[in-house]
Design an enzyme around this catalytic site. Structure first.
Site, PDB file in Angstrom:
ATOM      1  N   TYR A  13     -18.673  23.046 -44.288  1.00 22.96           N
ATOM      2  CA  TYR A  13     -17.724  23.510 -45.306  1.00 22.96           C
ATOM      3  C   TYR A  13     -18.432  23.786 -46.626  1.00 22.96           C
ATOM      4  O   TYR A  13     -18.272  24.860 -47.219  1.00 22.96           O
ATOM      5  CB  TYR A  13     -16.633  22.458 -45.496  1.00 22.96           C
ATOM      6  N   THR A  39      -2.379  20.268 -50.671  1.00 23.65           N
ATOM      7  CA  THR A  39      -2.114  21.241 -49.617  1.00 23.65           C
ATOM      8  C   THR A  39      -2.213  20.565 -48.256  1.00 23.65           C
ATOM      9  O   THR A  39      -2.568  19.396 -48.148  1.00 23.65           O
ATOM     10  CB  THR A  39      -3.125  22.401 -49.666  1.00 23.65           C
ATOM     11  N   LYS A  99     -18.950  27.438 -48.694  1.00 21.91           N
ATOM     12  CA  LYS A  99     -18.455  27.665 -50.051  1.00 21.91           C
ATOM     13  C   LYS A  99     -19.592  27.961 -51.025  1.00 21.91           C
ATOM     14  O   LYS A  99     -19.413  28.734 -51.971  1.00 21.91           O
ATOM     15  CB  LYS A  99     -17.641  26.460 -50.519  1.00 21.91           C
ATOM     16  N   ARG A 126      -2.360  34.202 -40.373  1.00 21.24           N
ATOM     17  CA  ARG A 126      -2.295  34.188 -38.907  1.00 21.24           C
ATOM     18  C   ARG A 126      -0.944  33.748 -38.365  1.00 21.24           C
ATOM     19  O   ARG A 126      -0.644  33.996 -37.201  1.00 21.24           O
ATOM     20  CB  ARG A 126      -3.387  33.271 -38.355  1.00 21.24           C
ATOM     21  N   ASP A 167      -6.500  38.208 -38.476  1.00 18.50           N
ATOM     22  CA  ASP A 167      -7.599  37.264 -38.283  1.00 18.50           C
ATOM     23  C   ASP A 167      -8.726  37.738 -39.184  1.00 18.50           C
ATOM     24  O   ASP A 167      -9.438  38.693 -38.856  1.00 18.50           O
ATOM     25  CB  ASP A 167      -8.039  37.238 -36.824  1.00 18.50           C
ATOM     26  N   ILE A 226      -1.905  27.184 -51.474  1.00 23.05           N
ATOM     27  CA  ILE A 226      -2.435  27.930 -52.608  1.00 23.05           C
ATOM     28  C   ILE A 226      -2.124  29.420 -52.483  1.00 23.05           C
ATOM     29  O   ILE A 226      -1.732  30.068 -53.454  1.00 23.05           O
ATOM     30  CB  ILE A 226      -3.956  27.713 -52.727  1.00 23.05           C
TER      31      ILE A 226
END
Length: 263
Positions: free
Chosen positions: A160, A195, A164, A44, A68, A24
């Protein structure tokens, strides 16, 4: 082509895109450069960042800085380098993120802090840096790439989904704080996107359940009424709409890209 780029409303502006080395982020960077925006790519992976930079015309158009984003000093240095190369930041796309699935009882502190560090703290650190420039200029656009999981949660993704949800809370708070300063802050909330993160999810399902890759993919796309993965370019197109003139009244929103899935 250069004349066409120079005619675009965003031409000459400076954008910072995090997680820009693939997926993305790379698609967003390409869309911005196509509109004449000068883009600083944060990520990174040195080789991957340099590859994206080269594909977009090199450092004159896309300047790569290894960063980072979970580390405050690294972010501060990255933004200093970005300003030194392209000047003040007008647009910030907080795209960098990590995903992982685990039972809640198997979600240890290391996993929890890793996801919070990248998904939430990274967004916070980059926004703090960019807002300084935006306030000085009286203009700015921040787009945070969240997730539909940040609106509805999900089993086995507690860390996760929590990260979000927090990104969406930060988005709404900043949108209200800067609404009168010509700065908009919005979130884009995709479903499953084609992805590497989805490829890793498929591999995880295969390993834990014994299903084939096609069966694992079918499990993921079943959540999308269109029965497909969202494409990175679709996310990039939504980001571009939020950055271009005409979307000034769109502020503090969480825009879902999931083929009709509702929360």
């Amino acid at each position: 082509m250069s004349a066409q780029i120079l005619a675009t409303p965003l031409a000459g502006k400076h954008a910072v895109v995090t997680g820009a080395s693939r997926g993305i982020g790379a698609a967003i960077a390409a869309a911005l450069v196509g509109d004449g925006v000068r883009v600083t790519l944060l990520g990174r992976d040195t080789a991957s960042l340099q590859g994206v930079s080269a594909s977009l015309g090199g450092a004159d158009q896309a300047f790569a800085v290894v960063t980072d984003i979970a580390d405050a000093a690294s972010v501060q240095n990255a933004f200093a380098a970005a300003r030194g190369h392209f000047g003040p930041v007008h647009l910030l796309i907080n795209n960098a993120g990590q995903g992982a699935s685990a039972k809640f009882t198997d979600t240890d502190e290391a996993l929890w802090h890793r996801l919070m560090g990248v998904n939430l703290t990274g967004t916070y650190l980059c926004a703090r840096q960019a807002v300084t420039d935006m306030l000085a200029q009286g203009y700015g656009r921040i787009v945070n790439i969240a997730s539909i999981a940040g609106l509805r949660g999900g089993a086995y993704i507690s860390a996760y989904a929590t990260s979000k949800h927090a990104v969406i809370g930060l988005t709404r708070s900043l949108a209200l704080e800067y609404a009168a300063r010509n700065i908009t802050v919005n979130a884009v909330c995709p479903g499953f996107v084609d992805t590497d993160i989805v490829k890793e999810a498929i591999a995880n399902i295969r390993e834990k359940t014994g299903r084939s890759d096609s069966e694992a993919l079918a499990t993921l796309v079943a959540t999308n009424p269109q029965r497909r993965l969202v494409q990175p370019r679709e996310v990039a197109d939504t980001v571009m709409w939020l950055c271009r003139p005409g979307s000034e009244s769109v502020n503090g929103q969480s825009i879902i890209l999931a083929g009709g899935e509702v929360t």
